[in-house]
Every structure is written in C-alpha cells, then in structure tokens.
Design a protein around this motif. Structure first.
Motif, PDB file in Angstrom:
ATOM      1  N   ASP A 101       0.848  -1.188   0.000  1.00 35.97           N
ATOM      2  CA  ASP A 101       0.000   0.000   0.000  1.00 35.97           C
ATOM      3  C   ASP A 101       0.883   1.238   0.000  1.00 35.97           C
ATOM      4  N   CYS A 102       0.323   2.350  -0.417  1.00 36.14           N
ATOM      5  CA  CYS A 102       1.076   3.608  -0.411  1.00 36.14           C
ATOM      6  C   CYS A 102       0.697   4.496   0.770  1.00 36.14           C
ATOM      7  N   PHE A 103      -0.546   4.394   1.220  1.00 31.92           N
ATOM      8  CA  PHE A 103      -1.022   5.255   2.294  1.00 31.92           C
ATOM      9  C   PHE A 103      -1.755   4.438   3.348  1.00 31.92           C
ATOM     10  N   VAL A 104      -1.622   4.857   4.597  1.00 31.55           N
ATOM     11  CA  VAL A 104      -2.445   4.344   5.686  1.00 31.55           C
ATOM     12  C   VAL A 104      -3.143   5.568   6.259  1.00 31.55           C
ATOM     13  N   VAL A 105      -4.472   5.543   6.200  1.00 31.33           N
ATOM     14  CA  VAL A 105      -5.289   6.704   6.534  1.00 31.33           C
ATOM     15  C   VAL A 105      -6.135   6.389   7.770  1.00 31.33           C
ATOM     16  N   ARG A 106      -6.179   7.332   8.707  1.00 31.07           N
ATOM     17  CA  ARG A 106      -7.057   7.201   9.869  1.00 31.07           C
ATOM     18  C   ARG A 106      -8.215   8.183   9.671  1.00 31.07           C
ATOM     19  N   LEU A 107      -9.433   7.643   9.694  1.00 29.92           N
ATOM     20  CA  LEU A 107     -10.632   8.438   9.494  1.00 29.92           C
ATOM     21  C   LEU A 107     -11.513   8.395  10.738  1.00 29.92           C
TER      22      LEU A 107
END
Length: 147
Positions: A101-107
C-alpha cells in the motif's frame, strides 16, 4: 539531538498536559519560570516542540466510528489520490508507507454511509482495504525519552 534530563522531564509533563503553567513546570524541575520559558523557546527553535495543542474526544463531537484504510493507488494516480486524501476533513492522519500500500489513513466518521461515500470518491483511482477500530489500547504518545 541531545536532550538533558530537564528537557525530557518538561517534554513528558507537557505531553501529559500542555496547559501546565510555567510556574508548575518550574516547581517540578526546580528551575525558575524564566529558565523554563527559555528552555521551551529553545526546544521550539530546534524543532523538538512543534505545537502546544488539545486532545479532543471525537465521540463527544459526533464521530462514533474510526477506520484505518490502507490505500493502493492505481498506476499514475498516486498524486491525485494523495490530494483527495488531504482534502477529506474526516482524515485526521495519513502516512505514506512502503510495502504493497502507499497510504495508511485514519478516518473519524459519523456513520458507515459516510465511510462508503468517502471510499466511493477514490474507488476509480485506488484500491482500499478498511478496518474498523474496536479500541485503542495504546493512544498516540511520545517515544521513550531516555538518554
């Protein structure tokens, strides 16, 4: 960058409560208030301290769900996907990572429908893998400040 014991103590105290007064910090470190103020100014100048901030509980302002989304942009879409993530007000943190993956996003989200809407907005440009957060046994904290 070398921190002495007093700097480490000041950082630890402020990480726990950024609203501590100079007087309270001085009493704990056995320094004068002007000395503490000077140390804090130097820590800011050196980039050790980025900001003094508050910690808001998202659940108390209507965000009952938290999700971690791994994002893999499709070929040629990296910069577009990065911009789309940056524009999401529900995104409180995003790391650009190595690996598949390129990004790990916290929403932080109000509903599953909100999550679906956000993911639909990048579906044509990236693959996603989403995990809902059940609990946070270790909250964001400073790394060890030992010498």
């Amino acid at each position: 960058m070398i921190l002495d014991e007093i700097d480490r103590r000041l950082l630890s105290m402020l990480a726990e409560n950024a609203r501590l007064s100079l007087k309270e910090l001085a009493a704990t470190t056995e320094l004068s208030s002007p000395s503490v103020a000077e140390r804090l100014r130097k820590l800011e100048e050196r980039g050790v301290i980025d900001a003094f901030t508050i910690d808001v509980n998202p659940q108390h302002i209507g965000y009952s769900l938290q999700a971690i989304v791994r994002v893999r942009p499709l070929p040629g879409q990296l910069h577009i996907v990065e911009r789309l993530i940056q524009e999401m007000p529900q995104c409180v943190e995003c790391d650009k990572v190595t690996g598949d993956d390129c990004f790990v996003v916290r929403l932080y989200l109000r509903s599953m429908e909100e999550l679906d809407t956000l993911l639909d907005g990048i579906a044509e440009r990236a693959q996603t893998n989403t995990s809902l957060v059940k609990a946070t046994p270790v909250k964001r904290r400073l790394p060890g400040l030992s010498p």
